[in-house]
Design a protein around this motif. Sequence first.
Motif, mmCIF file in Angstrom:
data_model
loop_
_atom_site.group_PDB
_atom_site.id
_atom_site.type_symbol
_atom_site.label_atom_id
_atom_site.label_comp_id
_atom_site.label_asym_id
_atom_site.label_seq_id
_atom_site.Cartn_x
_atom_site.Cartn_y
_atom_site.Cartn_z
ATOM 1 N N GLU A 111 0.820 -1.214 0.000
ATOM 2 C CA GLU A 111 0.000 0.000 0.000
ATOM 3 C C GLU A 111 0.851 1.259 0.000
ATOM 4 O OE1 GLU A 111 -2.748 -0.206 3.250
ATOM 5 O OE2 GLU A 111 -3.918 -1.813 2.321
ATOM 6 N N VAL A 112 1.876 1.281 0.837
ATOM 7 C CA VAL A 112 2.745 2.463 0.932
ATOM 8 C C VAL A 112 3.461 2.706 -0.392
ATOM 9 C CG1 VAL A 112 4.852 3.374 1.999
ATOM 10 C CG2 VAL A 112 3.054 2.358 3.420
ATOM 11 N N LEU A 113 3.997 1.659 -1.003
ATOM 12 C CA LEU A 113 4.724 1.829 -2.261
ATOM 13 C C LEU A 113 3.791 2.225 -3.402
ATOM 14 C CD1 LEU A 113 7.307 -1.071 -1.961
ATOM 15 C CD2 LEU A 113 7.740 1.390 -1.770
ATOM 16 N N GLU A 114 2.563 1.721 -3.405
ATOM 17 C CA GLU A 114 1.584 2.147 -4.412
ATOM 18 C C GLU A 114 1.274 3.631 -4.252
ATOM 19 O OE1 GLU A 114 -1.779 -0.473 -4.037
ATOM 20 O OE2 GLU A 114 -0.658 -2.183 -4.863
ATOM 21 N N GLN A 115 1.097 4.073 -3.016
ATOM 22 C CA GLN A 115 0.835 5.493 -2.761
ATOM 23 C C GLN A 115 2.027 6.345 -3.164
ATOM 24 O OE1 GLN A 115 -0.198 5.478 1.396
ATOM 25 N NE2 GLN A 115 -2.390 5.370 0.970
ATOM 26 N N ALA A 116 3.226 5.873 -2.871
ATOM 27 C CA ALA A 116 4.432 6.617 -3.245
ATOM 28 C C ALA A 116 4.532 6.743 -4.762
ATOM 29 C CB ALA A 116 5.677 5.927 -2.681
ATOM 30 N N ASP A 117 4.203 5.674 -5.478
ATOM 31 C CA ASP A 117 4.229 5.723 -6.947
ATOM 32 C C ASP A 117 3.217 6.734 -7.469
ATOM 33 O OD1 ASP A 117 6.238 3.840 -7.146
ATOM 34 O OD2 ASP A 117 4.876 2.174 -7.622
ATOM 35 N N ARG A 118 2.005 6.737 -6.899
ATOM 36 C CA ARG A 118 0.982 7.697 -7.343
ATOM 37 C C ARG A 118 1.419 9.131 -7.046
ATOM 38 N NH1 ARG A 118 -2.593 3.641 -5.397
ATOM 39 N NH2 ARG A 118 -2.836 4.718 -3.419
ATOM 40 N N SER A 119 2.028 9.346 -5.898
ATOM 41 C CA SER A 119 2.500 10.687 -5.543
ATOM 42 C C SER A 119 3.581 11.149 -6.503
ATOM 43 C CB SER A 119 3.044 10.707 -4.112
ATOM 44 O OG SER A 119 2.004 10.487 -3.197
ATOM 45 N N GLU A 120 4.489 10.262 -6.850
ATOM 46 C CA GLU A 120 5.558 10.602 -7.790
ATOM 47 C C GLU A 120 4.979 10.925 -9.160
ATOM 48 O OE1 GLU A 120 9.370 11.298 -9.388
ATOM 49 O OE2 GLU A 120 8.591 11.314 -7.356
ATOM 50 N N GLU A 121 3.983 10.153 -9.602
ATOM 51 C CA GLU A 121 3.353 10.421 -10.895
ATOM 52 C C GLU A 121 2.691 11.793 -10.896
ATOM 53 O OE1 GLU A 121 0.689 7.164 -11.607
ATOM 54 O OE2 GLU A 121 2.335 5.728 -11.805
ATOM 55 N N ARG A 122 2.017 12.145 -9.800
ATOM 56 C CA ARG A 122 1.374 13.453 -9.702
ATOM 57 C C ARG A 122 2.416 14.570 -9.705
ATOM 58 N NH1 ARG A 122 -1.806 12.078 -4.845
ATOM 59 N NH2 ARG A 122 -2.527 10.106 -5.599
ATOM 60 N N ARG A 123 3.514 14.360 -8.980
ATOM 61 C CA ARG A 123 4.557 15.382 -8.908
ATOM 62 C C ARG A 123 5.156 15.622 -10.280
ATOM 63 N NH1 ARG A 123 9.711 15.874 -8.997
ATOM 64 N NH2 ARG A 123 10.180 13.667 -9.023
ATOM 65 N N VAL A 124 5.475 14.561 -10.991
ATOM 66 C CA VAL A 124 6.070 14.686 -12.320
ATOM 67 C C VAL A 124 5.066 15.326 -13.263
ATOM 68 C CG1 VAL A 124 6.941 13.396 -14.298
ATOM 69 C CG2 VAL A 124 7.726 12.804 -12.004
ATOM 70 N N GLY A 125 3.803 14.959 -13.162
ATOM 71 C CA GLY A 125 2.772 15.548 -14.006
ATOM 72 C C GLY A 125 2.670 17.042 -13.807
ATOM 73 N N LYS A 126 2.736 17.494 -12.570
ATOM 74 C CA LYS A 126 2.649 18.931 -12.278
ATOM 75 C C LYS A 126 3.880 19.661 -12.796
ATOM 76 C CE LYS A 126 -0.462 18.765 -8.380
ATOM 77 N NZ LYS A 126 -0.702 19.109 -6.969
ATOM 78 N N GLU A 127 5.047 19.038 -12.714
ATOM 79 C CA GLU A 127 6.269 19.660 -13.216
ATOM 80 C C GLU A 127 6.196 19.851 -14.724
ATOM 81 O OE1 GLU A 127 9.533 17.244 -11.936
ATOM 82 O OE2 GLU A 127 9.404 17.909 -9.864
ATOM 83 N N CYS A 128 5.529 18.944 -15.405
ATOM 84 C CA CYS A 128 5.452 18.986 -16.868
ATOM 85 C C CYS A 128 4.354 19.920 -17.376
ATOM 86 C CB CYS A 128 5.215 17.589 -17.435
ATOM 87 S SG CYS A 128 6.632 16.519 -17.299
ATOM 88 N N GLU A 129 3.412 20.297 -16.518
ATOM 89 C CA GLU A 129 2.294 21.115 -16.961
ATOM 90 C C GLU A 129 2.737 22.387 -17.675
ATOM 91 O OE1 GLU A 129 -0.323 21.857 -13.695
ATOM 92 O OE2 GLU A 129 -1.146 19.818 -13.740
ATOM 93 N N GLY A 130 3.678 23.062 -17.121
ATOM 94 C CA GLY A 130 4.132 24.310 -17.725
ATOM 95 C C GLY A 130 5.112 24.103 -18.875
ATOM 96 N N MET A 131 5.648 22.909 -19.005
ATOM 97 C CA MET A 131 6.671 22.658 -20.012
ATOM 98 C C MET A 131 6.095 22.031 -21.283
ATOM 99 S SD MET A 131 9.565 21.215 -17.353
ATOM 100 C CE MET A 131 10.104 20.032 -18.527
ATOM 101 N N CYS A 132 4.989 21.350 -21.178
ATOM 102 C CA CYS A 132 4.459 20.586 -22.315
ATOM 103 C C CYS A 132 3.586 21.420 -23.201
ATOM 104 C CB CYS A 132 3.685 19.375 -21.797
ATOM 105 S SG CYS A 132 4.718 18.261 -20.808
#
Length: 91
Positions: free
Chosen positions: A70-91
């Motif tokens: 459960e913890v690792l699944e949540q960590a993966d989802r958090s990382e995906e959200r973080r990367v997605g937000k970083e790309c919002e202004g760049m894409c």
Amino acid sequence: MTLQQLEYILAVARYGHFGRAAEACNVTQPTLSAMIGKLEEEIGAKLFDRNRQPICPTPVGERVVHQAREVLEQADRSEERRVGKECEGMC
């Protein structure tokens, strides 16, 4: 407790063998064993029955394996959200 330790626990639970789990995690078997040993000390309980082959989680280990997933699944989802937000202004 670190995410890395949780990954090692899941690998041992999956492979039922410290050596194969270490290979899958790209670490040496002594490194993997030491990291799991440190976590067992921290928790105050053995996570795996090392007297059986394949190695199986103890009752406490089964709960930790479940929580680790459960913890690792949540960590993966958090990382995906973080990367997605970083790309919002760049894409």
